[in-house]
Design a protein around this motif. Structure first.
Motif, PDB file in Angstrom:
ATOM      1  N   GLN A 192       0.837  -1.192   0.000  1.00 40.53           N
ATOM      2  CA  GLN A 192       0.000   0.000   0.000  1.00 40.53           C
ATOM      3  C   GLN A 192       0.871   1.241   0.000  1.00 40.53           C
ATOM      4  O   GLN A 192       1.869   1.306   0.713  1.00 40.53           O
ATOM      5  CB  GLN A 192      -0.906   0.034   1.225  1.00 40.53           C
ATOM      6  N   ILE A 193       0.451   2.218  -0.799  1.00 44.18           N
ATOM      7  CA  ILE A 193       1.124   3.517  -0.870  1.00 44.18           C
ATOM      8  C   ILE A 193       0.120   4.562  -0.398  1.00 44.18           C
ATOM      9  O   ILE A 193      -0.985   4.654  -0.945  1.00 44.18           O
ATOM     10  CB  ILE A 193       1.556   3.840  -2.312  1.00 44.18           C
ATOM     11  N   TYR A 249      -1.820  11.301 -10.077  1.00 41.72           N
ATOM     12  CA  TYR A 249      -2.368  10.028  -9.611  1.00 41.72           C
ATOM     13  C   TYR A 249      -2.567   9.068 -10.789  1.00 41.72           C
ATOM     14  O   TYR A 249      -2.338   7.872 -10.651  1.00 41.72           O
ATOM     15  CB  TYR A 249      -3.672  10.253  -8.848  1.00 41.72           C
ATOM     16  N   ALA A 250      -2.956   9.605 -11.926  1.00 41.46           N
ATOM     17  CA  ALA A 250      -3.095   8.770 -13.126  1.00 41.46           C
ATOM     18  C   ALA A 250      -1.739   8.176 -13.505  1.00 41.46           C
ATOM     19  O   ALA A 250      -1.651   7.018 -13.919  1.00 41.46           O
ATOM     20  CB  ALA A 250      -3.669   9.589 -14.283  1.00 41.46           C
ATOM     21  N   ARG A 251      -0.697   8.956 -13.339  1.00 39.26           N
ATOM     22  CA  ARG A 251       0.662   8.477 -13.640  1.00 39.26           C
ATOM     23  C   ARG A 251       1.039   7.319 -12.720  1.00 39.26           C
ATOM     24  O   ARG A 251       1.581   6.299 -13.170  1.00 39.26           O
ATOM     25  CB  ARG A 251       1.639   9.637 -13.483  1.00 39.26           C
ATOM     26  N   VAL A 252       0.740   7.441 -11.426  1.00 36.24           N
ATOM     27  CA  VAL A 252       1.034   6.360 -10.474  1.00 36.24           C
ATOM     28  C   VAL A 252       0.216   5.122 -10.838  1.00 36.24           C
ATOM     29  O   VAL A 252       0.751   4.006 -10.854  1.00 36.24           O
ATOM     30  CB  VAL A 252       0.758   6.809  -9.020  1.00 36.24           C
ATOM     31  N   ARG A 253      -1.078   5.307 -11.139  1.00 40.20           N
ATOM     32  CA  ARG A 253      -1.919   4.168 -11.543  1.00 40.20           C
ATOM     33  C   ARG A 253      -1.322   3.462 -12.751  1.00 40.20           C
ATOM     34  O   ARG A 253      -1.234   2.233 -12.778  1.00 40.20           O
ATOM     35  CB  ARG A 253      -3.340   4.640 -11.874  1.00 40.20           C
ATOM     36  N   SER A 254      -0.892   4.224 -13.726  1.00 40.71           N
ATOM     37  CA  SER A 254      -0.314   3.652 -14.942  1.00 40.71           C
ATOM     38  C   SER A 254       0.980   2.901 -14.631  1.00 40.71           C
ATOM     39  O   SER A 254       1.192   1.783 -15.125  1.00 40.71           O
ATOM     40  CB  SER A 254      -0.057   4.776 -15.952  1.00 40.71           C
ATOM     41  N   GLU A 260       1.280  -1.122 -15.094  1.00 38.16           N
ATOM     42  CA  GLU A 260       2.262  -1.638 -16.048  1.00 38.16           C
ATOM     43  C   GLU A 260       3.205  -2.634 -15.370  1.00 38.16           C
ATOM     44  O   GLU A 260       3.505  -3.689 -15.921  1.00 38.16           O
ATOM     45  CB  GLU A 260       3.061  -0.481 -16.638  1.00 38.16           C
ATOM     46  N   ARG A 261       3.654  -2.314 -14.165  1.00 37.26           N
ATOM     47  CA  ARG A 261       4.635  -3.184 -13.499  1.00 37.26           C
ATOM     48  C   ARG A 261       3.997  -4.434 -12.891  1.00 37.26           C
ATOM     49  O   ARG A 261       4.590  -5.512 -12.915  1.00 37.26           O
ATOM     50  CB  ARG A 261       5.378  -2.411 -12.418  1.00 37.26           C
ATOM     51  N   PHE A 262       2.766  -4.296 -12.322  1.00 34.39           N
ATOM     52  CA  PHE A 262       2.177  -5.398 -11.556  1.00 34.39           C
ATOM     53  C   PHE A 262       0.942  -6.005 -12.210  1.00 34.39           C
ATOM     54  O   PHE A 262       0.361  -6.933 -11.666  1.00 34.39           O
ATOM     55  CB  PHE A 262       1.841  -4.925 -10.138  1.00 34.39           C
ATOM     56  N   GLY A 263       0.530  -5.481 -13.359  1.00 30.18           N
ATOM     57  CA  GLY A 263      -0.600  -6.052 -14.069  1.00 30.18           C
ATOM     58  C   GLY A 263      -1.953  -5.625 -13.531  1.00 30.18           C
ATOM     59  O   GLY A 263      -2.980  -6.104 -13.987  1.00 30.18           O
ATOM     60  N   GLY A 264      -1.975  -4.746 -12.561  1.00 31.76           N
ATOM     61  CA  GLY A 264      -3.223  -4.249 -11.994  1.00 31.76           C
ATOM     62  C   GLY A 264      -2.945  -3.544 -10.678  1.00 31.76           C
ATOM     63  O   GLY A 264      -1.836  -3.629 -10.138  1.00 31.76           O
ATOM     64  N   MET A 265      -3.948  -2.842 -10.186  1.00 35.98           N
ATOM     65  CA  MET A 265      -3.822  -2.131  -8.913  1.00 35.98           C
ATOM     66  C   MET A 265      -5.210  -1.723  -8.454  1.00 35.98           C
ATOM     67  O   MET A 265      -6.161  -1.791  -9.216  1.00 35.98           O
ATOM     68  CB  MET A 265      -2.900  -0.917  -9.035  1.00 35.98           C
ATOM     69  N   PHE A 285      -3.142   3.620  -2.673  1.00 37.24           N
ATOM     70  CA  PHE A 285      -2.973   2.794  -3.866  1.00 37.24           C
ATOM     71  C   PHE A 285      -2.406   1.467  -3.407  1.00 37.24           C
ATOM     72  O   PHE A 285      -1.513   1.429  -2.556  1.00 37.24           O
ATOM     73  CB  PHE A 285      -2.019   3.454  -4.854  1.00 37.24           C
ATOM     74  N   GLU A 286      -2.904   0.367  -3.990  1.00 34.25           N
ATOM     75  CA  GLU A 286      -2.543  -0.964  -3.503  1.00 34.25           C
ATOM     76  C   GLU A 286      -2.282  -1.905  -4.668  1.00 34.25           C
ATOM     77  O   GLU A 286      -2.994  -1.859  -5.675  1.00 34.25           O
ATOM     78  CB  GLU A 286      -3.716  -1.470  -2.653  1.00 34.25           C
ATOM     79  N   VAL A 287      -1.252  -2.732  -4.515  1.00 31.69           N
ATOM     80  CA  VAL A 287      -0.981  -3.795  -5.481  1.00 31.69           C
ATOM     81  C   VAL A 287      -0.739  -5.094  -4.730  1.00 31.69           C
ATOM     82  O   VAL A 287      -0.412  -5.092  -3.538  1.00 31.69           O
ATOM     83  CB  VAL A 287       0.255  -3.494  -6.385  1.00 31.69           C
ATOM     84  N   MET A 288      -0.926  -6.214  -5.444  1.00 35.35           N
ATOM     85  CA  MET A 288      -0.591  -7.526  -4.904  1.00 35.35           C
ATOM     86  C   MET A 288       0.483  -8.139  -5.791  1.00 35.35           C
ATOM     87  O   MET A 288       0.442  -7.997  -7.016  1.00 35.35           O
ATOM     88  CB  MET A 288      -1.812  -8.442  -4.872  1.00 35.35           C
TER      89      MET A 288
END
Length: 103
Positions: free
Chosen positions: A7-8, A25-30, A34-39, A65-68
């Motif tokens: 989590q960020i 925020y759109a840049r962070v989402r992108s 791109e790196r993790f395949g989703g968020m 913002f969260e990724v797995m």
């Protein structure tokens, strides 16, 4: 096999109270997608961060913002956190990880 949730916690405005552009925020989402395949972005109602600073209570409205991911690349996350601190003009941005087991 265990995975990690990262989590960020990002502020909505700078230290002078000026809101950051939605493009940041759109840049962070992108970047994360791109790196993790989703968020996942928790942006509907900002969370409130409170802490003590110089004897006073400081406050930030934040989004999360969260990724797995299976692998936790600590050095990549350290570099990315520093990038976000520069981009969002913060002394410190919280990036936290937790190991999880999907059921």
């Amino acid at each position: 096999m265990p995975q990690h949730v990262i989590q960020i916690l990002l502020p909505l405005s700078d230290n002078e109270g000026q809101p950051f552009s939605s493009s940041e925020y759109a840049r962070v989402r992108s970047e994360l997608t791109e790196r993790f395949g989703g968020m996942t972005a928790f942006t509907r109602g900002p969370a409130e961060g409170l802490w003590e600073e110089n004897g006073k209570t400081a406050r930030d409205d934040i989004v999360v913002f969260e990724v797995m991911t299976r692998e936790l690349d600590s050095s990549w996350w350290d570099r990315y956190r520093r990038t976000l601190e520069n981009r969002f003009k913060q002394d410190s941005i919280v990036v936290r990880a937790q190991e999880i087991l999907l059921l």
